[in-house]
Design an enzyme around this catalytic site. Sequence first.
Site, PDB file in Angstrom:
ATOM      1  N   CYS A 104     149.154   7.089  16.562  1.00  0.00           N
ATOM      2  CA  CYS A 104     150.233   7.826  15.912  1.00  0.00           C
ATOM      3  C   CYS A 104     151.346   8.260  16.850  1.00  0.00           C
ATOM      4  O   CYS A 104     152.347   8.797  16.399  1.00  0.00           O
ATOM      5  CB  CYS A 104     149.656   9.057  15.216  1.00  0.00           C
ATOM      6  SG  CYS A 104     148.873  10.221  16.357  1.00  0.00           S
ATOM      7  N   GLU A 155     144.803   5.886   8.152  1.00  0.00           N
ATOM      8  CA  GLU A 155     145.016   7.313   8.405  1.00  0.00           C
ATOM      9  C   GLU A 155     146.017   7.445   9.529  1.00  0.00           C
ATOM     10  O   GLU A 155     145.995   6.664  10.478  1.00  0.00           O
ATOM     11  CB  GLU A 155     143.670   7.947   8.766  1.00  0.00           C
ATOM     12  CG  GLU A 155     143.735   9.388   9.190  1.00  0.00           C
ATOM     13  CD  GLU A 155     143.836   9.569  10.705  1.00  0.00           C
ATOM     14  OE1 GLU A 155     144.225  10.667  11.118  1.00  0.00           O
ATOM     15  OE2 GLU A 155     143.580   8.620  11.468  1.00  0.00           O
ATOM     16  N   ARG A 180     144.968  20.420  10.043  1.00  0.00           N
ATOM     17  CA  ARG A 180     145.335  19.059  10.471  1.00  0.00           C
ATOM     18  C   ARG A 180     145.789  18.255   9.255  1.00  0.00           C
ATOM     19  O   ARG A 180     144.973  17.747   8.492  1.00  0.00           O
ATOM     20  CB  ARG A 180     144.136  18.403  11.141  1.00  0.00           C
ATOM     21  CG  ARG A 180     144.416  17.056  11.749  1.00  0.00           C
ATOM     22  CD  ARG A 180     143.170  16.596  12.519  1.00  0.00           C
ATOM     23  NE  ARG A 180     143.286  15.269  13.040  1.00  0.00           N
ATOM     24  CZ  ARG A 180     143.752  14.954  14.231  1.00  0.00           C
ATOM     25  NH1 ARG A 180     144.169  15.898  15.050  1.00  0.00           N
ATOM     26  NH2 ARG A 180     143.806  13.710  14.633  1.00  0.00           N
ATOM     27  N   ARG A 197     147.264  15.013   7.585  1.00  0.00           N
ATOM     28  CA  ARG A 197     147.295  13.578   7.854  1.00  0.00           C
ATOM     29  C   ARG A 197     147.643  12.834   6.567  1.00  0.00           C
ATOM     30  O   ARG A 197     147.340  13.292   5.476  1.00  0.00           O
ATOM     31  CB  ARG A 197     145.925  13.083   8.335  1.00  0.00           C
ATOM     32  CG  ARG A 197     145.343  13.845   9.509  1.00  0.00           C
ATOM     33  CD  ARG A 197     146.133  13.708  10.760  1.00  0.00           C
ATOM     34  NE  ARG A 197     145.796  12.471  11.439  1.00  0.00           N
ATOM     35  CZ  ARG A 197     146.278  12.117  12.602  1.00  0.00           C
ATOM     36  NH1 ARG A 197     147.117  12.889  13.249  1.00  0.00           N
ATOM     37  NH2 ARG A 197     145.940  10.970  13.157  1.00  0.00           N
TER      38      ARG A 197
END
Length: 184
Positions: A73, A112, A159, A161
């Site tokens: 990412c 993801e 978090r 995502r």
Amino acid sequence: MYKICSLFAGVGGIDLGFISTKKCIITYANEFDPYAVETYHLNFKNKVDSRDIHLVKNEEIPDFDIMIGGFPCTSFSVAGYRKGFNDNKTGDLFFEMERIFKEKKPRVIFLENVKNLVGHDNGNTFRVIIDRLEKAGYKNKISYAVLNACEYGNIPQNRERIYIVAFRDEKDFEKFRMPMPIKL
């Protein structure tokens, strides 16, 4: 048992989720980072292919039903340089996944990444990913959502995502629903 191809496997967090269903086995895992590979091997029985994914030929990957991957990412994260697909270190790694799923035609693709993938480059990055999935045979059978880990179990981590799930078969797509938050 569903056969899983895990790309950018890291230490195996996504793999663990699929294995815990007792309906999946990892038939191939690839991870480049030597420290992540070491940890993966301490927690899983299967061997990780630690080569650079650019060097892995499609025919070297055994057939599988589901491709899973949290492609790196750093090219899309607000914490990074946000070079996107132009980042010569990690920006092209989604296209390596595409190279594999176009030939292998898995039943399901589970991706993801960071939340910013959705808005990166004014949404163009996300549109390219969806377009590539559609052209590979998953058109009108893609579900995606930004989810926060802290809302799906007693996980002490905020978090967010993006999760993208693409299906080859219409019946599989119709059965799928993104999870609902769990009251803590």
